[in-house]
Design a protein around this motif. Structure first.
Motif, PDB file in Angstrom:
ATOM      1  N   ASP A  48      -0.846 -15.224  -9.240  1.00 16.87           N
ATOM      2  CA  ASP A  48      -0.108 -16.143  -8.349  1.00 16.87           C
ATOM      3  C   ASP A  48       0.754 -15.416  -7.327  1.00 16.87           C
ATOM      4  OD1 ASP A  48      -1.120 -18.474  -9.560  1.00 16.87           O
ATOM      5  OD2 ASP A  48       0.388 -18.363 -11.149  1.00 16.87           O
ATOM      6  N   VAL A  49       0.222 -14.375  -6.741  1.00 16.31           N
ATOM      7  CA  VAL A  49       0.944 -13.677  -5.682  1.00 16.31           C
ATOM      8  C   VAL A  49       0.864 -14.517  -4.412  1.00 16.31           C
ATOM      9  CG1 VAL A  49       1.079 -11.574  -4.296  1.00 16.31           C
ATOM     10  CG2 VAL A  49       0.409 -11.451  -6.699  1.00 16.31           C
ATOM     11  N   PRO A  50       1.988 -14.819  -3.772  1.00 14.43           N
ATOM     12  CA  PRO A  50       1.959 -15.679  -2.590  1.00 14.43           C
ATOM     13  C   PRO A  50       1.329 -14.981  -1.391  1.00 14.43           C
ATOM     14  CG  PRO A  50       4.166 -14.809  -2.925  1.00 14.43           C
ATOM     15  CD  PRO A  50       3.358 -14.391  -4.118  1.00 14.43           C
ATOM     16  N   SER A  51       0.844 -15.804  -0.466  1.00 16.35           N
ATOM     17  CA  SER A  51       0.293 -15.276   0.780  1.00 16.35           C
ATOM     18  C   SER A  51       1.386 -15.290   1.839  1.00 16.35           C
ATOM     19  CB  SER A  51      -0.876 -16.154   1.229  1.00 16.35           C
ATOM     20  OG  SER A  51      -1.439 -15.699   2.420  1.00 16.35           O
ATOM     21  N   PRO A  52       1.516 -14.242   2.663  1.00 16.95           N
ATOM     22  CA  PRO A  52       0.646 -13.062   2.780  1.00 16.95           C
ATOM     23  C   PRO A  52       1.107 -11.841   1.985  1.00 16.95           C
ATOM     24  CG  PRO A  52       2.086 -13.155   4.665  1.00 16.95           C
ATOM     25  CD  PRO A  52       2.458 -14.325   3.796  1.00 16.95           C
ATOM     26  N   ALA A  53       1.999 -12.011   0.990  1.00 15.58           N
ATOM     27  CA  ALA A  53       2.480 -10.869   0.210  1.00 15.58           C
ATOM     28  C   ALA A  53       1.355 -10.190  -0.559  1.00 15.58           C
ATOM     29  CB  ALA A  53       3.571 -11.316  -0.770  1.00 15.58           C
ATOM     30  N   VAL A  54       0.250 -10.923  -0.785  1.00 12.55           N
ATOM     31  CA  VAL A  54      -0.872 -10.348  -1.514  1.00 12.55           C
ATOM     32  C   VAL A  54      -1.448  -9.138  -0.784  1.00 12.55           C
ATOM     33  CG1 VAL A  54      -2.539 -11.912  -0.437  1.00 12.55           C
ATOM     34  CG2 VAL A  54      -3.053 -10.920  -2.668  1.00 12.55           C
ATOM     35  N   THR A  55      -1.394  -9.144   0.535  1.00  6.20           N
ATOM     36  CA  THR A  55      -1.975  -8.048   1.310  1.00  6.20           C
ATOM     37  C   THR A  55      -1.209  -6.740   1.131  1.00  6.20           C
ATOM     38  OG1 THR A  55      -2.845  -9.614   2.932  1.00  6.20           O
ATOM     39  CG2 THR A  55      -2.719  -7.314   3.598  1.00  6.20           C
ATOM     40  N   PRO A  56       0.110  -6.685   1.374  1.00  8.29           N
ATOM     41  CA  PRO A  56       0.821  -5.427   1.136  1.00  8.29           C
ATOM     42  C   PRO A  56       0.851  -5.037  -0.341  1.00  8.29           C
ATOM     43  CG  PRO A  56       2.374  -7.170   1.685  1.00  8.29           C
ATOM     44  CD  PRO A  56       1.008  -7.700   1.962  1.00  8.29           C
ATOM     45  N   THR A  57       0.762  -6.002  -1.254  1.00 10.18           N
ATOM     46  CA  THR A  57       0.697  -5.671  -2.678  1.00 10.18           C
ATOM     47  C   THR A  57      -0.585  -4.914  -2.979  1.00 10.18           C
ATOM     48  OG1 THR A  57       1.975  -7.643  -3.244  1.00 10.18           O
ATOM     49  CG2 THR A  57       0.754  -6.597  -5.017  1.00 10.18           C
ATOM     50  N   ASN A  58      -1.671  -5.324  -2.351  1.00 14.75           N
ATOM     51  CA  ASN A  58      -2.939  -4.608  -2.505  1.00 14.75           C
ATOM     52  C   ASN A  58      -2.844  -3.199  -1.939  1.00 14.75           C
ATOM     53  OD1 ASN A  58      -4.830  -6.000  -3.982  1.00 14.75           O
ATOM     54  ND2 ASN A  58      -6.217  -6.317  -2.274  1.00 14.75           N
ATOM     55  N   LEU A  59      -2.186  -3.063  -0.806  1.00 16.53           N
ATOM     56  CA  LEU A  59      -2.021  -1.737  -0.207  1.00 16.53           C
ATOM     57  C   LEU A  59      -1.177  -0.841  -1.107  1.00 16.53           C
ATOM     58  CD1 LEU A  59      -1.394  -2.791   3.508  1.00 16.53           C
ATOM     59  CD2 LEU A  59      -3.485  -1.806   2.557  1.00 16.53           C
ATOM     60  N   LEU A  60      -0.158  -1.420  -1.749  1.00 21.15           N
ATOM     61  CA  LEU A  60       0.661  -0.661  -2.693  1.00 21.15           C
ATOM     62  C   LEU A  60      -0.177  -0.201  -3.880  1.00 21.15           C
ATOM     63  CD1 LEU A  60       3.454   0.350  -3.590  1.00 21.15           C
ATOM     64  CD2 LEU A  60       3.856  -1.919  -4.591  1.00 21.15           C
ATOM     65  N   PHE A  61      -1.069  -1.052  -4.356  1.00 21.60           N
ATOM     66  CA  PHE A  61      -2.004  -0.665  -5.421  1.00 21.60           C
ATOM     67  C   PHE A  61      -2.812   0.561  -5.013  1.00 21.60           C
ATOM     68  CE2 PHE A  61      -6.532  -0.920  -6.513  1.00 21.60           C
ATOM     69  CZ  PHE A  61      -6.485  -0.699  -7.887  1.00 21.60           C
ATOM     70  N   ASN A  62      -3.331   0.552  -3.799  1.00 19.70           N
ATOM     71  CA  ASN A  62      -4.120   1.689  -3.314  1.00 19.70           C
ATOM     72  C   ASN A  62      -3.315   2.983  -3.329  1.00 19.70           C
ATOM     73  OD1 ASN A  62      -6.509   0.348  -2.804  1.00 19.70           O
ATOM     74  ND2 ASN A  62      -6.007  -0.122  -0.690  1.00 19.70           N
ATOM     75  N   ILE A  63      -2.073   2.899  -2.858  1.00 19.02           N
ATOM     76  CA  ILE A  63      -1.243   4.105  -2.741  1.00 19.02           C
ATOM     77  C   ILE A  63      -1.009   4.742  -4.109  1.00 19.02           C
ATOM     78  CG2 ILE A  63       1.051   4.950  -2.089  1.00 19.02           C
ATOM     79  CD1 ILE A  63       1.077   2.723   0.051  1.00 19.02           C
ATOM     80  N   VAL A  64      -0.769   3.904  -5.123  1.00 16.89           N
ATOM     81  CA  VAL A  64      -0.500   4.421  -6.463  1.00 16.89           C
ATOM     82  C   VAL A  64      -1.780   4.837  -7.174  1.00 16.89           C
ATOM     83  CG1 VAL A  64       0.523   3.881  -8.710  1.00 16.89           C
ATOM     84  CG2 VAL A  64       1.579   3.007  -6.627  1.00 16.89           C
ATOM     85  N   ALA A  65      -2.857   4.088  -6.977  1.00 19.27           N
ATOM     86  CA  ALA A  65      -4.066   4.272  -7.780  1.00 19.27           C
ATOM     87  C   ALA A  65      -4.956   5.417  -7.309  1.00 19.27           C
ATOM     88  CB  ALA A  65      -4.873   2.971  -7.799  1.00 19.27           C
ATOM     89  N   ILE A  66      -5.087   5.598  -6.018  1.00 14.51           N
ATOM     90  CA  ILE A  66      -6.106   6.497  -5.493  1.00 14.51           C
ATOM     91  C   ILE A  66      -5.890   7.968  -5.829  1.00 14.51           C
ATOM     92  CG2 ILE A  66      -7.088   7.381  -3.319  1.00 14.51           C
ATOM     93  CD1 ILE A  66      -6.944   4.592  -2.210  1.00 14.51           C
TER      94      ILE A  66
END
Length: 271
Positions: A48-66
């Motif tokens: 239930d991540v609100p829009s458009p916060a879902v987009t930068p949250t995904n980018l944060l995932f990339n930064i930590v995960a990759i």
């Protein structure tokens, strides 16, 4: 008590985010994808991540995960390559443009889901039912049509990545692999591109959040960091498994995932 219930809910959110990040990274990193494109529907429907916060949250995932996947790939091949440079030249300005489009033109969740459905579906079909393939990936000389075409493609994908929060590599990898480039060459280049582009995109969203207070533009830090931690471990494992898996199976697996994700987006948009 309400406080105990809040702690339990928070712990469940962290654990669910971690497992989701781990799962998508294990499945997608072997083909050079961070997994953010498949994490996004989980954020929208489960977390239930609100829009458009879902987009930068995904980018944060990339930064930590990759970095976990990059550390593994670095033991087998250099991360810097002509392909990596070409992708970055295109994706970096593209992701900034995409962030502005996302915030000011398509902030609503329904339109967003409908638009997203049109991206992974053709790529999934392309991967599952390839027509022509080449076996080599020569480094194109400067100024050649192949170089300019690759940069233009990366720029377009960067815009899409800035809108959806996937950095760009999540789309570049299936396109390049679908054109016949070997996964061993594509995976490190697209992961580096995704990591750098995601960092630039996340900074752009943070600046937009500061400039437009009162809007949910910034990332959901708990979800992004927890999912990223799972992706960090899953990405390392996925990169380790990559040499032991056949290219054909990897392409087909990514294609099926892309089609399933597109159909999920479409169903959500039409509700």
């Amino acid at each position: 008590s309400d406080r105990d219930s809040a702690w339990v809910n928070a712990l469940e959110l962290v654990l669910l985010s971690f497992v989701a990040g781990w799962g998508v990274a294990v499945l997608t990193v072997p083909v050079g994808v961070s997994g953010a494109v498949f994490l996004l529907p989980i954020q929208l429907t489960v977390l239930d991540v609100p829009s458009p916060a879902v987009t930068p949250t995904n980018l944060l995932f990339n930064i930590v995960a990759i970095p976990g996947a990059l550390a593994r790939y670095r033991t087998r091949a250099p991360l810097q390559s002509p392909l990596t440079l070409m992708l970055l030249i295109g994706t970096l300005p593209g992701v900034v443009i995409g962030a502005f489009i996302r915030v000011f033109l398509i902030p609503g969740p329904q339109v967003f889901r409908l638009l997203v459905a049109g991206v992974p579906l053709p790529l999934g079909i392309w991967l599952c039912f390839p027509r022509n393939r080449v076996t080599a990936v020569p480094a194109p000389p400067t100024g050649s049509p192949r170089r300019s075409t690759t940069i233009a493609l990366a720029a377009g994908v960067g815009v899409i990545g800035g809108i959806y929060g996937i950095g760009g590599g999540s789309l570049l990898s299936p396109i390049l692999v679908g054109r016949g480039m070997p996964i061993a060459t594509v995976a490190p280049a697209t992961l580096v591109s995704t990591f750098v582009t995601s960092a630039v995109g996340a900074i752009t969203y943070l600046m937009l959040a500061i400039a437009t207070p009162g809007h949910q533009i910034g990332p959901m830090w708990t979800i992004g960091l927890a999912a990223g931690a799972g992706g960090l471990i899953g990405g390392y494992l996925g990169a380790r498994l990559q040499p032991h898996l056949p290219d054909k199976a990897l392409r087909a697996g990514l294609g099926v995932l892309a089609i399933a994700t597109a159909l999920l987006y479409l169903l959500q948009a039409l509700r």
